[in-house]
Design a protein around this motif. Sequence first.
Motif, PDB file in Angstrom:
ATOM      1  N   GLY A 111       0.776  -1.237   0.000  1.00 12.87           N
ATOM      2  CA  GLY A 111       0.000   0.000   0.000  1.00 12.87           C
ATOM      3  C   GLY A 111       0.803   1.281   0.000  1.00 12.87           C
ATOM      4  N   ALA A 112       2.117   1.195  -0.260  1.00 11.21           N
ATOM      5  CA  ALA A 112       2.915   2.420  -0.333  1.00 11.21           C
ATOM      6  C   ALA A 112       2.562   3.190  -1.600  1.00 11.21           C
ATOM      7  CB  ALA A 112       4.401   2.086  -0.321  1.00 11.21           C
ATOM      8  N   SER A 113       2.631   4.514  -1.521  1.00  8.76           N
ATOM      9  CA  SER A 113       2.345   5.366  -2.669  1.00  8.76           C
ATOM     10  C   SER A 113       3.469   6.379  -2.838  1.00  8.76           C
ATOM     11  CB  SER A 113       1.011   6.093  -2.480  1.00  8.76           C
ATOM     12  OG  SER A 113       1.119   7.068  -1.454  1.00  8.76           O
ATOM     13  N   GLU A 114       3.347   7.227  -3.854  1.00  8.19           N
ATOM     14  CA  GLU A 114       4.366   8.247  -4.091  1.00  8.19           C
ATOM     15  C   GLU A 114       4.455   9.237  -2.937  1.00  8.19           C
ATOM     16  OE1 GLU A 114       3.471  10.068  -7.809  1.00  8.19           O
ATOM     17  OE2 GLU A 114       3.756   8.238  -8.977  1.00  8.19           O
ATOM     18  N   ASN A 115       3.397   9.326  -2.140  1.00  3.09           N
ATOM     19  CA  ASN A 115       3.375  10.273  -1.015  1.00  3.09           C
ATOM     20  C   ASN A 115       3.840   9.654   0.297  1.00  3.09           C
ATOM     21  OD1 ASN A 115       2.286  12.348  -2.657  1.00  3.09           O
ATOM     22  ND2 ASN A 115       0.237  11.464  -2.443  1.00  3.09           N
ATOM     23  N   THR A 116       4.172   8.365   0.268  1.00  2.00           N
ATOM     24  CA  THR A 116       4.616   7.693   1.486  1.00  2.00           C
ATOM     25  C   THR A 116       6.060   8.089   1.792  1.00  2.00           C
ATOM     26  OG1 THR A 116       3.178   5.814   0.970  1.00  2.00           O
ATOM     27  CG2 THR A 116       4.874   5.471   2.644  1.00  2.00           C
ATOM     28  N   GLU A 117       6.292   8.670   2.979  1.00  2.00           N
ATOM     29  CA  GLU A 117       7.610   9.208   3.327  1.00  2.00           C
ATOM     30  C   GLU A 117       8.568   8.097   3.766  1.00  2.00           C
ATOM     31  OE1 GLU A 117       9.307  12.175   3.267  1.00  2.00           O
ATOM     32  OE2 GLU A 117       7.712  12.690   1.864  1.00  2.00           O
ATOM     33  N   ILE A 118       8.995   7.306   2.767  1.00  2.00           N
ATOM     34  CA  ILE A 118       9.992   6.266   2.998  1.00  2.00           C
ATOM     35  C   ILE A 118      11.172   6.538   2.066  1.00  2.00           C
ATOM     36  CG2 ILE A 118      10.548   3.808   2.868  1.00  2.00           C
ATOM     37  CD1 ILE A 118       7.648   3.185   3.500  1.00  2.00           C
ATOM     38  N   HIS A 119      12.360   6.623   2.642  1.00  2.00           N
ATOM     39  CA  HIS A 119      13.593   6.788   1.868  1.00  2.00           C
ATOM     40  C   HIS A 119      14.377   5.484   1.981  1.00  2.00           C
ATOM     41  CE1 HIS A 119      13.016  11.232   1.651  1.00  2.00           C
ATOM     42  NE2 HIS A 119      12.344  10.986   2.770  1.00  2.00           N
ATOM     43  N   PHE A 120      15.210   5.185   0.992  1.00  3.77           N
ATOM     44  CA  PHE A 120      15.899   3.892   1.036  1.00  3.77           C
ATOM     45  C   PHE A 120      17.239   3.941   0.323  1.00  3.77           C
ATOM     46  CE2 PHE A 120      14.162   3.779  -3.184  1.00  3.77           C
ATOM     47  CZ  PHE A 120      15.014   2.952  -3.914  1.00  3.77           C
ATOM     48  N   THR A 121      18.075   2.975   0.668  1.00  6.47           N
ATOM     49  CA  THR A 121      19.221   2.583  -0.150  1.00  6.47           C
ATOM     50  C   THR A 121      19.081   1.079  -0.359  1.00  6.47           C
ATOM     51  OG1 THR A 121      20.682   2.073   1.713  1.00  6.47           O
ATOM     52  CG2 THR A 121      20.697   4.351   0.886  1.00  6.47           C
ATOM     53  N   SER A 122      19.643   0.562  -1.439  1.00  2.24           N
ATOM     54  CA  SER A 122      19.506  -0.870  -1.704  1.00  2.24           C
ATOM     55  C   SER A 122      20.806  -1.445  -2.246  1.00  2.24           C
ATOM     56  CB  SER A 122      18.370  -1.127  -2.699  1.00  2.24           C
ATOM     57  OG  SER A 122      18.183  -2.515  -2.899  1.00  2.24           O
ATOM     58  N   ARG A 123      21.329  -2.406  -1.506  1.00  2.38           N
ATOM     59  CA  ARG A 123      22.513  -3.177  -1.898  1.00  2.38           C
ATOM     60  C   ARG A 123      23.707  -2.294  -2.291  1.00  2.38           C
ATOM     61  NH1 ARG A 123      19.823  -8.162  -5.466  1.00  2.38           N
ATOM     62  NH2 ARG A 123      18.746  -9.156  -3.713  1.00  2.38           N
ATOM     63  N   ILE A 124      23.986  -1.314  -1.453  1.00  3.61           N
ATOM     64  CA  ILE A 124      25.154  -0.465  -1.729  1.00  3.61           C
ATOM     65  C   ILE A 124      26.425  -1.050  -1.109  1.00  3.61           C
ATOM     66  CG2 ILE A 124      23.756   1.609  -1.969  1.00  3.61           C
ATOM     67  CD1 ILE A 124      24.599   2.434   0.825  1.00  3.61           C
ATOM     68  N   GLY A 125      26.265  -2.019  -0.205  1.00  6.68           N
ATOM     69  CA  GLY A 125      27.417  -2.778   0.280  1.00  6.68           C
ATOM     70  C   GLY A 125      28.215  -2.146   1.403  1.00  6.68           C
ATOM     71  N   TYR A 126      27.731  -1.032   1.998  1.00  8.13           N
ATOM     72  CA  TYR A 126      28.497  -0.410   3.088  1.00  8.13           C
ATOM     73  C   TYR A 126      28.423  -1.276   4.341  1.00  8.13           C
ATOM     74  CZ  TYR A 126      28.594   4.022   0.448  1.00  8.13           C
ATOM     75  OH  TYR A 126      28.792   4.992  -0.490  1.00  8.13           O
ATOM     76  N   LYS A 127      29.516  -1.320   5.071  1.00  8.94           N
ATOM     77  CA  LYS A 127      29.556  -2.022   6.346  1.00  8.94           C
ATOM     78  C   LYS A 127      29.439  -1.012   7.478  1.00  8.94           C
ATOM     79  CE  LYS A 127      30.191  -5.793   4.078  1.00  8.94           C
ATOM     80  NZ  LYS A 127      29.040  -6.700   3.843  1.00  8.94           N
ATOM     81  N   MET A 128      28.886  -1.463   8.595  1.00 12.04           N
ATOM     82  CA  MET A 128      28.606  -0.556   9.705  1.00 12.04           C
ATOM     83  C   MET A 128      29.889  -0.158  10.436  1.00 12.04           C
ATOM     84  SD  MET A 128      26.370   1.197  11.217  1.00 12.04           S
ATOM     85  CE  MET A 128      24.936   0.527  10.372  1.00 12.04           C
ATOM     86  N   ASN A 129      30.110   1.147  10.517  1.00 17.37           N
ATOM     87  CA  ASN A 129      31.190   1.709  11.324  1.00 17.37           C
ATOM     88  C   ASN A 129      30.788   3.127  11.698  1.00 17.37           C
ATOM     89  OD1 ASN A 129      31.692   3.349   9.077  1.00 17.37           O
ATOM     90  ND2 ASN A 129      33.378   2.071   8.343  1.00 17.37           N
ATOM     91  N   HIS A 130      31.659   3.841  12.396  1.00 18.45           N
ATOM     92  CA  HIS A 130      31.289   5.168  12.892  1.00 18.45           C
ATOM     93  C   HIS A 130      31.105   6.173  11.756  1.00 18.45           C
ATOM     94  CE1 HIS A 130      31.703   3.871  16.982  1.00 18.45           C
ATOM     95  NE2 HIS A 130      32.940   3.452  16.782  1.00 18.45           N
TER      96      HIS A 130
END
Length: 346
Positions: A112-131
């Motif tokens: 049910g998401a639409s163009e007005n749904t305030e969701i931002h994303f990244t997908s498979r960019i491969g960054y690992k968690m650090n500071h």
Amino acid sequence: MTSPNRNRYKELWEKGTQTGQLRLSTERLSDLLLEEFPPEVWAIEGLIPAEGVTIISGSPGSFKTWLYMEMAVKVAQGESVFGHFPSKQMGVMVIDEESGRQRLQKRFKQMGASENTEIHFTSRIGYKMNHLYVDAIAKEAKEKEIGLVIFDSFTRFNNADENASGDMATLMDCYRQLADTGLAVLILHHNRKGVAGQSNPAMEMRGSSDILAAADCHIAVNRVGQSEFVRLTQTKNRDIWEPAPFELRFHENATEFEYVGEGKSSADRHNEQLKEIVEAVGLYPGLSKRQLVAQIKTDGFKGGDKKISDCLDELARTEMVRVLPGGRNSYKYYLPSDEPSAAKND
């Protein structure tokens, strides 16, 4: 971008490493007691704290991705999650390392998401968690007015050994720093293989115990066989008593999960089975135990022969049913109200 308190101690630490002398600046409890905090806020009432780290864990195929997607859409729209848990409307950031763009699009459309749904994303960019990554996420969240950040999944954001407590404590501190900036942090994680059915579902989660220890909330997800039903058990909640486990239903083309209700305890289920067997004895008076077991199974009882036999023995001990000689070393089962009159006169 870290909290002011963390920044203060970070500066003291850096100065100490340069000078070889660390100054430990403690605070008075009296000052803490007078400090005013904002009221307790939940991203999702009782499930996801607005400033905390929550982990959802489950085995493959347990609807984890669908669950977080409904949470993301409902929080972004300010609607109740699963039609039951109120949410606080806020922007959402999904950091996806599992699904990929095409699958994200397909599933978010279904939810049910639409163009007005305030969701931002990244997908498979491969960054690992650090500071460095923490600071970038916190900065982006502030600029886009995001309150909930979702990571799918835990294992994709690190190259360390998940069973190494030191490595996991360091990694979880990164997520803690994000929560300290005022974000709700939700992490998806996997279960160990072949450990389903633990008395404590938290023990099914993969990796070091430091992962669970660092979380504010943990929700274990278990699919009921290969059915449309999934059971959610909150095993940890730092802020309130954990709610009772509950079940959801999700079919192939559903646009949201259906809240089925709170799960029943083992005692409740056992009492229901006893009641079911009492009703069977009333429907089929005068049968032997062997005949009753076969008939009760035919009627759809969810349990094996031993379970039915044990329940009949318990009902006999508590005199909920009567067991009377039936000739040729056999015994017949009756309700007290149905037993033959000759036996009553005895």
